[in-house]
Design a protein around this motif. Sequence first.
Motif, PDB file in Angstrom:
ATOM      1  N   HIS A   1       0.845  -1.183   0.000  1.00 51.90           N
ATOM      2  CA  HIS A   1       0.000   0.000   0.000  1.00 51.90           C
ATOM      3  C   HIS A   1       0.886   1.241   0.000  1.00 51.90           C
TER       4      HIS A   1
ATOM      5  N   GLN B   1      -2.778   1.389  -7.093  1.00 54.19           N
ATOM      6  CA  GLN B   1      -4.194   1.116  -6.856  1.00 54.19           C
ATOM      7  C   GLN B   1      -4.681  -0.036  -7.726  1.00 54.19           C
TER       8      GLN B   1
ATOM      9  N   VAL C   1      -9.552   0.751  -1.465  1.00 55.44           N
ATOM     10  CA  VAL C   1      -9.751   1.883  -2.378  1.00 55.44           C
ATOM     11  C   VAL C   1     -11.235   2.237  -2.399  1.00 55.44           C
TER      12      VAL C   1
ATOM     13  N   THR D   1     -12.516   5.217  -7.243  1.00 54.10           N
ATOM     14  CA  THR D   1     -11.216   4.775  -7.763  1.00 54.10           C
ATOM     15  C   THR D   1     -11.377   3.515  -8.607  1.00 54.10           C
TER      16      THR D   1
END
Length: 221
Positions: free
Chosen positions: A6, A23, A54, A58
């Motif tokens: 992350h 992402q 997320v 997104t």
Amino acid sequence: MPSVRHLPRGRHGLPREQVVASQRERILSAMADAMVDYGYIGTSVAAILKRAGVSRETFYEQFRSKEHCFEATYERAVTLLLEKIERAAATVDDPETTDEWTIRSNRMDRIFDAYLDHLVEDPASARVFLVEVFAVGSPAVARRAELQRLFVELIAEVLDVQTDAQMFACASLAAGIGGMVTGRIAAGDMAGVRALRAPLLDLVHRGGALYGNAFAEPARR
């Protein structure tokens, strides 16, 4: 799936492209992991978002739908598998000290080893292209057939296929391997997956010219 890091919280000064790529990786990894628990049909976008960390916004910035996300997850899984197999196939023993029969046998062993090891080491990825693909629809199944074709071509090259009958035998071998590993992956039998390597190599050896000229009797002399 391989672990996906992350991004650091707060201001990090990372380029937008790196943020988006991170992402995307998290989403693809999350979808594969979620399908282990729920299958494709039972996996919701909400479940993917929760695992990926997320937002829904997104997600839809990168994927039109859950099916579109699966397609990308599938391509990622296939790429990881093919890269590992191709690296294994590219490793060749020194022809100055090793005869051709042994070189081809070792290459075949490395290919089987790389394929089976990948399934065991990344079972979520394995389920994507072995199990869940059938729940998505015809285009995904056709893509799976393409993956199997590539595997057949690699086997055929190593086994020195010269005839249509030998190519058919290699295709049958690949289909049989696919069926055996699919059942074991679906059941979570990783020991059973690993245990296939030795008997598969033995089968190819005993098949001799059935699968190609590499292990025909004259080739060993």
